[in-house]
Every structure is written in C-alpha cells, then in structure tokens.
Design an enzyme around this catalytic site. Structure first.
Site, PDB file in Angstrom:
ATOM      1  N   HIS A 238      -1.440   7.016  -9.661  1.00  0.00           N
ATOM      2  CA  HIS A 238      -1.077   5.559  -9.587  1.00  0.00           C
ATOM      3  C   HIS A 238      -2.303   5.011  -9.881  1.00  0.00           C
ATOM      4  CE1 HIS A 238      -2.171   4.253  -5.567  1.00  0.00           C
ATOM      5  NE2 HIS A 238      -1.416   5.357  -4.986  1.00  0.00           N
TER       6      HIS A 238
ATOM      7  N   ASP B 113      -2.752   1.437  -9.925  1.00  0.00           N
ATOM      8  CA  ASP B 113      -2.744   0.170  -8.957  1.00  0.00           C
ATOM      9  C   ASP B 113      -3.529   0.572  -7.674  1.00  0.00           C
ATOM     10  OD1 ASP B 113      -0.227   1.439  -8.118  1.00  0.00           O
ATOM     11  OD2 ASP B 113      -0.172  -0.343  -6.803  1.00  0.00           O
TER      12      ASP B 113
ATOM     13  N   GLU C 141       2.476   1.226  -7.068  1.00  0.00           N
ATOM     14  CA  GLU C 141       2.893   1.959  -6.023  1.00  0.00           C
ATOM     15  C   GLU C 141       2.522   1.282  -4.614  1.00  0.00           C
ATOM     16  OE1 GLU C 141       2.579   4.796  -2.914  1.00  0.00           O
ATOM     17  OE2 GLU C 141       1.004   3.705  -3.579  1.00  0.00           O
ATOM     18  N   GLU C 142       1.310   0.589  -4.697  1.00  0.00           N
ATOM     19  CA  GLU C 142       0.945  -0.044  -3.384  1.00  0.00           C
ATOM     20  C   GLU C 142       1.777  -1.119  -2.946  1.00  0.00           C
ATOM     21  OE1 GLU C 142      -1.037   1.638  -1.510  1.00  0.00           O
ATOM     22  OE2 GLU C 142      -2.684   2.636  -2.782  1.00  0.00           O
TER      23      GLU C 142
END
Length: 451
Positions: free
Chosen positions: A90, A92, A156-157
């Site tokens: 990811h 992000d 994702e975060e």
C-alpha cells in the site's frame, strides 16, 4: 548473502531503489483528506502506476474504490500456462504524528546510522519498491516465470475498506494461485520470518453528553455531571488492574503457539522506559498476537494550555480494539459498543459509532508456497531458517482475499521489523532488509514456478 546472479542484480539496483523510495516518500499520501490534500495521494498513486508501466505491466489502472480513494492495479504476463501470483503493498501512510519530534523531516528520505528514515519507508512504500526490485532482478536473469498481478492500496492505514469492497464487486480482478502480502516484517533484523496470523480490528468513536453547555466549575462543580469525567470512567472500564483488556463478553484467555517473544526483547523493541511495567498477563506473544487489545487513540477534550475552570458538557474518544484469529470483528464491535454503553455512569447520554473494521487472519503454513518461500529465505539469509510469527496489527484485505479465493496460498512478508518503528516518530527501513527480502521474493517466484 551468498553470491548468485539474482542477489548481485538486486545489490546493483539498490541506489536506484533508494532514489525511487525518496520520490515515493515525498508524497504526503495520508488517506485522511480532512488533514492532507487528496492531490498528495493521487500523486503517489500515479507514481506507482508509472513505475508499473515502465516495467512492462499491462492493464495498469487507478481503481476508484468505494471509500473515495484509489488503488493501483497492473498485470504482467508470464509464460503460457504459468501460475499467477498477486503482489500486494500500500502506498498510503500514517500521519507523521508529532512532526517536530522527527529528527529529520518525515517526508524526506534521509540516511542515518545505516537506515533510511521517512514516513512509509517501511510501511509500506518500501514494500512497493521491494516488489519492483524482485521483478527487475528476475527480468535481468532469465525473465519472470509467473504471471504477476500487483495491487497497491490507497487507504490501508485508514481501515475504511475501500479495496476490500472493490475486490468483492470485481472478484476476478485479484484472482491468483498465490498471494504475497508485502506489509508484514521479520521478527528482528536478519531473521527471516513469515507472518501466519494477524489480529483483526475495529474502530469505535464514543461520545458522552451530560449538560446543555459547559458550566463554571466553582459554581456548579461537585453536583453537575462532568462528561469528561464520565468518559474517563468508561475508558478505565476497558482494562483490568493489570492492564489486560476487559470487554464484557470477549474471551481474553487465548494462547500463541509458535515463535516466542521474550519480555526483555519486547521491552527493548518497544522502548519501554526503565521501571515501567508491561501490561497484561501471559507470554508477550499471547498478549500481542493471540489476545484482544484495546487502545485509546485520541480524546476530544480541552488542551491544558488555555483550559478554563469549566465542567465539560461533552467529550469524545476514538477507541481501537484488536481482535485475535477466531473472533469475528463484527461481533467484537457489538460487544465493545455494548460495553461502553453499559459502563457509562450517572445516566449520561452515550452514543457510539463504528468507523472502521477488519477481520483477523490465519494462514495455512503447510501449503507448497511456504516451502518455496522457506527455500528462498535460506539462500537470501545464509545460516538462518524461516520462522513463523504472528502480528498484532491488521491487514483487513487478507481475510477478504482468503474468502474470495479459498484455494489461494497467502504469505505475509515485509520490511516492518521492530527497529522500523512503523506508525511512530522516526520510522525507518533497513536497506539490508530491503535487499535480502527483494532477493527472497525473486527466488520465491522462481521456486514457486518450478514447483
């Protein structure tokens, strides 16, 4: 590292990898658009898409996911009849938190004491670079022996589930024989590790109201119900005296079977202050890999500087609950919300809102792909053998993929070993780990294709 052409190629590509990671880290790609410009995330997504196109990927696309972010997809065709492997990372990142506390600017990759510092260097922009290095090494040494799909997630975060929902709506897109999630990490630097379990998570916002407005604490304090005081009582109810998580109805006594984590090593990795005890009971592995864990992520309350002598009418908190494999995250959410409501004192008005959720994950380490990975790690990490560990963090996509593709083998590797200090101030990546894991992934793809 023992000499072989793949390893030599990866070593020669490290300066390029550092330059690319510098470019990628420079994007402030936090998928919270109330805090960070959307253009920063879009810039990072386009960087990844351009990198895939430059490597010959077809069907490269920016996928608009239901949570308002973009994930990057690409497909690289391999030999006819070859297996298909999905590589995940990811782009992000977490916010930099206390930016002034960083030794060097969080969005400027900086080399210091043999490590590269910057937000996302390990989690998980370094994972994007790891995939690129592995593929380049194979292309320079006979070609990529499998069909490769790459997916780089954009939120994702945040735990908002955009890619999970997109994958469910387009189940053919990410179908693969094996999936390599590049968002985990070795147990320690130099010890090759595959993560076989992940805790799930839920995020709940709780709000308590007691008054129509703030009141003078001298005139009304002592009888007027204090919303901040009520919130503190509620939050305290989530822990036992020893610090164990206590959510009504959520079983706390599960155990980890596998690689153990000594308290001494954990204290060092977590940088626990001298004289401060660890919380909970059981082994450290039990506590961080196999049991629920509640964390208060933030409280809306007046700051100390500028505070007035007032009884607070309203207060809010954001609570994270990590749940172990075997516990349904949706059920855990209901239990947490019920607990918060039941433990609110003084008849205060309480409301709860779930804002994020992900299921726990457990892999099957007996599958053939694990042997291919073990053989690759033995070469990339001479003198070491592959270890199995859990991870306290969550990657909600794993369970979605396991549900969509029950025959697929799923492996978790990555750059987020303890020294990386992911999500914290001064996140960093070990270039040696980036090198060795890139070699590992390249050799794994070759081993898996031949298996």
């Amino acid at each position: 590292m023992s000499s072989n052409p793949v390893a030599e190629t990866v070593a020669s590509l490290l300066p390029r990898a550092k330059a690319e990671l510098t470019e990628l880290v420079a994007f402030k790609s936090v998928a919270d658009f109330d805090q960070f410009p959307r253009s920063e995330s879009e810039g990072a997504a386009n960087w990844v898409a351009d990198a895939l196109r430059a490597e010959g990927f077809e069907d490269v696309a920016l996928l608009d996911t239901p949570d308002g972010t973009q994930s990057v997809y690409g497909y690289l065709s391999g030999p006819e009849g070859a297996k298909t492997v999905l590589l995940y990372a990811h782009y992000d990142v977490q916010p930099p938190l206390h930016e002034a506390a960083w030794t060097t600017p969080p969005f400027e990759l900086t080399e210091r004491n043999g490590r590269w510092y910057g937000r996302g260097a390990a989690d998980c922009k370094g994972g994007v670079i790891m995939h690129l290095l592995a593929l380049r090494a194979l292309k320079a040494n006979g070609g990529v022996p499998v069909h490769v799909k790459v997916i780089a997630e954009g939120s994702e975060e945040q735990g908002t589930g955009g890619l999970e929902r997109y994958a469910e709506q387009h189940p053919e897109l990410l179908a693969a024989d094996t999936i390599v999630i590049g968002d985990a990490g070795n147990f320690r630097v130099g010890l090759p590790t595959v993560t076989t379990t992940l805790r799930g998570m839920t995020l709940v916002r709780v709000k308590i109201d007691t008054l129509e407005g703030n009141l003078h604490s001298g005139q009304f304090g002592g009888a007027a119900p204090d919303a901040l005081g009520a919130l503190i009582r509620v939050l305290d109810s989530l822990r036992a005296e020893d610090g164990s998580t206590t959510v009504d109805g959520l079983a706390p006594e599960t155990h980890w079977e596998g690689l153990e984590y000594t308290e001494e090593q954990f204290r060092s990795d977590a940088k626990v202050l001298d004289g401060v005890g660890l919380i909970g009971k059981g082994t450290v592995a039990d506590r961080i890999w196999a049991r629920p864990a509640v964390t208060v992520l933030g409280i809306d309350a007046p700051p100390v500087v500028g505070a007035t002598p007032s009884v607070q009418a309203s207060a809010r908190a954001l609570i994270s609950l990590r749940v172990p494999p075997g516990v349904d995250a949706a059920e855990a959410t209901k239990l947490l919300q019920a607990h918060l409501e039941a433990h609110t004192p003084w008849g205060a008005r309480v409301s709860t809102e779930q804002i994020g959720q992900g299921q726990a994950f457990r892999a099957d380490p007996s599958s053939p792909a694990y042997q291919a990975m073990a053989d690759a790690m033995t070469v990339a990490y001479p003198g070491e053998t592959m270890q199995y560990a859990g991870q306290g963090g969550s990657i909600p996509l794993c369970n979605t993929l396991a549900g969509l593709y029950p025959q697929a083998e799923i492996l978790l590797i990555g750059l987020s070993e303890p020294e990386a200090q992911i999500h914290a101030v001064n996140e960093s990546v070990s270039p040696e780990e980036l090198e060795r894991l890139s070699v590992t992934e390249a050799l794994f793809l070759r081993n898996y294709a031949a298996g």
